[in-house]
Design an enzyme around this catalytic site. Structure first.
Site, PDB file in Angstrom:
ATOM      1  N   SER A 141      -3.726  -1.000 -11.833  1.00 48.06           N
ATOM      2  CA  SER A 141      -3.060  -0.262 -12.913  1.00 48.06           C
ATOM      3  C   SER A 141      -2.880  -1.183 -14.108  1.00 48.06           C
ATOM      4  O   SER A 141      -2.901  -2.423 -13.941  1.00 48.06           O
ATOM      5  CB  SER A 141      -1.674   0.195 -12.421  1.00 48.06           C
ATOM      6  OG  SER A 141      -0.975   0.838 -13.462  1.00 48.06           O
ATOM      7  N   TYR A 154       7.125  -1.159  -8.817  1.00 50.50           N
ATOM      8  CA  TYR A 154       5.759  -0.601  -8.876  1.00 50.50           C
ATOM      9  C   TYR A 154       4.804  -1.633  -9.471  1.00 50.50           C
ATOM     10  O   TYR A 154       3.747  -1.918  -8.903  1.00 50.50           O
ATOM     11  CB  TYR A 154       5.753   0.686  -9.708  1.00 50.50           C
ATOM     12  CG  TYR A 154       4.367   1.300  -9.840  1.00 50.50           C
ATOM     13  CD1 TYR A 154       3.728   1.892  -8.754  1.00 50.50           C
ATOM     14  CD2 TYR A 154       3.686   1.276 -11.063  1.00 50.50           C
ATOM     15  CE1 TYR A 154       2.453   2.443  -8.873  1.00 50.50           C
ATOM     16  CE2 TYR A 154       2.416   1.824 -11.190  1.00 50.50           C
ATOM     17  CZ  TYR A 154       1.809   2.411 -10.095  1.00 50.50           C
ATOM     18  OH  TYR A 154       0.544   2.958 -10.217  1.00 50.50           O
TER      19      TYR A 154
HETATM   20  N1  LIG Z   1      -1.800   8.525 -12.486  1.00 52.40           N
HETATM   21  C1  LIG Z   1      -1.654   7.404 -13.135  1.00 52.40           C
HETATM   22  O1  LIG Z   1      -1.166   7.398 -14.280  1.00 52.40           O
HETATM   23  C2  LIG Z   1      -2.089   6.099 -12.527  1.00 52.40           C
HETATM   24  C3  LIG Z   1      -2.200   4.982 -13.362  1.00 52.40           C
HETATM   25  C4  LIG Z   1      -2.563   3.754 -12.801  1.00 52.40           C
HETATM   26  C5  LIG Z   1      -2.814   3.657 -11.449  1.00 52.40           C
HETATM   27  N2  LIG Z   1      -2.688   4.757 -10.650  1.00 52.40           N
HETATM   28  C6  LIG Z   1      -2.949   4.598  -9.214  1.00 52.40           C
HETATM   29  O2  LIG Z   1      -3.943   5.517  -8.832  1.00 52.40           O
HETATM   30  C7  LIG Z   1      -3.893   5.730  -7.418  1.00 52.40           C
HETATM   31  C8  LIG Z   1      -4.062   7.213  -7.138  1.00 52.40           C
HETATM   32  O3  LIG Z   1      -2.986   7.930  -7.698  1.00 52.40           O
HETATM   33  P1  LIG Z   1      -3.163   9.285  -8.516  1.00 52.40           P
HETATM   34  O4  LIG Z   1      -2.752   9.001  -9.906  1.00 52.40           O
HETATM   35  O5  LIG Z   1      -4.481   9.891  -8.259  1.00 52.40           O
HETATM   36  O6  LIG Z   1      -1.962  10.159  -7.901  1.00 52.40           O
HETATM   37  P2  LIG Z   1      -1.914  11.314  -6.792  1.00 52.40           P
HETATM   38  O7  LIG Z   1      -2.633  12.525  -7.286  1.00 52.40           O
HETATM   39  O8  LIG Z   1      -0.485  11.442  -6.439  1.00 52.40           O
HETATM   40  O9  LIG Z   1      -2.735  10.687  -5.586  1.00 52.40           O
HETATM   41  C9  LIG Z   1      -2.171   9.760  -4.690  1.00 52.40           C
HETATM   42  C10 LIG Z   1      -2.987   9.790  -3.425  1.00 52.40           C
HETATM   43  O10 LIG Z   1      -2.455   8.804  -2.528  1.00 52.40           O
HETATM   44  C11 LIG Z   1      -2.274   9.418  -1.270  1.00 52.40           C
HETATM   45  N3  LIG Z   1      -1.209   8.778  -0.502  1.00 52.40           N
HETATM   46  C12 LIG Z   1       0.081   8.571  -0.834  1.00 52.40           C
HETATM   47  N4  LIG Z   1       0.747   7.990   0.177  1.00 52.40           N
HETATM   48  C13 LIG Z   1      -0.163   7.816   1.178  1.00 52.40           C
HETATM   49  C14 LIG Z   1      -0.118   7.282   2.481  1.00 52.40           C
HETATM   50  N5  LIG Z   1       1.028   6.797   3.007  1.00 52.40           N
HETATM   51  N6  LIG Z   1      -1.231   7.281   3.226  1.00 52.40           N
HETATM   52  C15 LIG Z   1      -2.387   7.774   2.731  1.00 52.40           C
HETATM   53  N7  LIG Z   1      -2.504   8.294   1.508  1.00 52.40           N
HETATM   54  C16 LIG Z   1      -1.407   8.314   0.746  1.00 52.40           C
HETATM   55  C17 LIG Z   1      -1.963  10.876  -1.576  1.00 52.40           C
HETATM   56  O11 LIG Z   1      -2.345  11.694  -0.474  1.00 52.40           O
HETATM   57  P3  LIG Z   1      -1.359  12.342   0.618  1.00 52.40           P
HETATM   58  O12 LIG Z   1      -0.059  12.649  -0.063  1.00 52.40           O
HETATM   59  O13 LIG Z   1      -2.111  13.558   1.061  1.00 52.40           O
HETATM   60  O14 LIG Z   1      -1.249  11.297   1.680  1.00 52.40           O
HETATM   61  C18 LIG Z   1      -2.912  11.128  -2.733  1.00 52.40           C
HETATM   62  O15 LIG Z   1      -4.186  11.476  -2.253  1.00 52.40           O
HETATM   63  C19 LIG Z   1      -2.556   5.121  -6.973  1.00 52.40           C
HETATM   64  O16 LIG Z   1      -2.808   3.874  -6.361  1.00 52.40           O
HETATM   65  C20 LIG Z   1      -1.806   4.917  -8.276  1.00 52.40           C
HETATM   66  O17 LIG Z   1      -0.868   3.880  -8.185  1.00 52.40           O
HETATM   67  C21 LIG Z   1      -2.371   5.971 -11.173  1.00 52.40           C
END
Ligand SMILES: NC(=O)c1ccc[n+]([C@@H]2O[C@H](COP(=O)([O-])OP(=O)(O)OC[C@H]3O[C@@H](n4cnc5c(N)ncnc54)[C@H](OP(=O)(O)O)[C@@H]3O)[C@@H](O)[C@H]2O)c1
Length: 246
Positions: A141, A154
């Site tokens: 991130s 975070y």
């Molecule tokens: N959105 C942003 O602005 C942003 C920016 C920078 C980095 N990121 C990073 O991008 C990555 C993906 O996030 P996203 O933005 O796509 O959000 P998201 O739509 O909430 O996706 C998060 C994913 O992680 C899974 N997850 C959460 N806890 C888990 C666990 N204990 N075991 C297995 N899977 C788990 C969720 O699936 P289940 O709930 O079905 O398990 C979901 O598929 C994360 O690492 C986040 O920190 C996001």
């Protein structure tokens, strides 16, 4: 080997960046092996990919369980014969100021965002070393580079992931194992939903909807890195929405 036909495991594949990346990679001919906790969302995604003539399988996986992460990665090898790429993407972001003492949420972020990545590395490395190569990617991130009020824990997890992945790069480059982090700024996904502090949740939701990147933008970056020839190791792609200042 280009992206086509690569065997790629993705954690956190049930929504957001993981889901978009699964579709992008499968659409380009990769065999994707998908893990997350929500079975209904994984099943729907697998059937959408198959309907579009792609190859995908899924297994319910909680990345806080080393056993479950290993089982997902072993499934890739038993179904498709090898493991070319592990994309450690699962994460959560219940941000809040430290004085609110949301200790359980701090622990969850450490367990999923850091230990989940380590469990992936632990399961993939022996396979990739034996194979003579591979690629490990983690979603880091912009918060892996800068910290703000609200994001101490975070950002701490994402700083840790950046450090671990750079250590991995240095140790495993001689074994033809490429490592990279993709570091997005704000992306319009479901990530805001893990925030329990209502004001912070609303602010995050609003800014992601106003200026955020689409999950597909991150998927494109990941696909680009995977599609490079074996001698080219992209180590980080940092991408922000144009209008994001910090
Ligand atoms: N959105 C942003 O602005 C942003 C920016 C920078 C980095 N990121 C990073 O991008 C990555 C993906 O996030 P996203 O933005 O796509 O959000 P998201 O739509 O909430 O996706 C998060 C994913 O992680 C899974 N997850 C959460 N806890 C888990 C666990 N204990 N075991 C297995 N899977 C788990 C969720 O699936 P289940 O709930 O079905 O398990 C979901 O598929 C994360 O690492 C986040 O920190 C996001």
């Amino acid at each position: 080997m280009s992206l086509k036909d690569k065997v790629i495991v993705i954690t956190g594949a049930s929504s957001g960046i993981g889901e978009a990346t699964a579709k992008k990679l499968a659409g380009a001919g990769a065999k994707v092996v998908l893990g997350a906790r929500r079975k209904d969302r994984l099943d729907k995604l697998v059937s959408e990919i198959k309907q579009a003539n792609g190859q995908a399988i899924a297994q319910v996986t909680d990345v806080t369980s080393q056993e479950q992460v290993k089982s997902l990665i072993d499934l890739a090898v038993s179904e498709f014969g090898r493991l070319d790429v592990l994309y450690n993407n699962a994460g959560l972001m219940p941000i809040s100021e430290l004085h609110l003492l949301k200790v359980t949420e701090w622990e969850k972020m450490i367990d999923v965002n850091i230990k989940g990545v380590l469990y992936g590395i632990a399961a993939a490395l022996p396979i990739m070393q034996k194979q003579g190569g591979g690629q490990i990617i983690a979603t880091d991130s912009v918060a892996g580079h800068v910290v703000h009020p609200n994001t101490a824990v975070y950002a701490g997890t994402k700083f840790a992931v950046r450090t671990i992945m750079e250590g991995l790069r240095q140790e495993e480059s001689q074994n033809n194992i490429r490592s990279m982090i993709v570091s997005p700024g704000a992306v319009e996904t479901e990530l805001y939903s893990t925030i329990t502090d209502e004001k912070t949740k609303q602010n995050t939701y609003n800014s992601e909807r106003e200026i955020g990147l689409k999950a597909e933008d991150i998927a494109n970056a990941v696909a680009y890195a995977i599609d490079q020839p074996d001698n080219v190791s992209i180590n980080e792609i940092l991408l922000r929405p144009t209008k994001q200042q910090m």
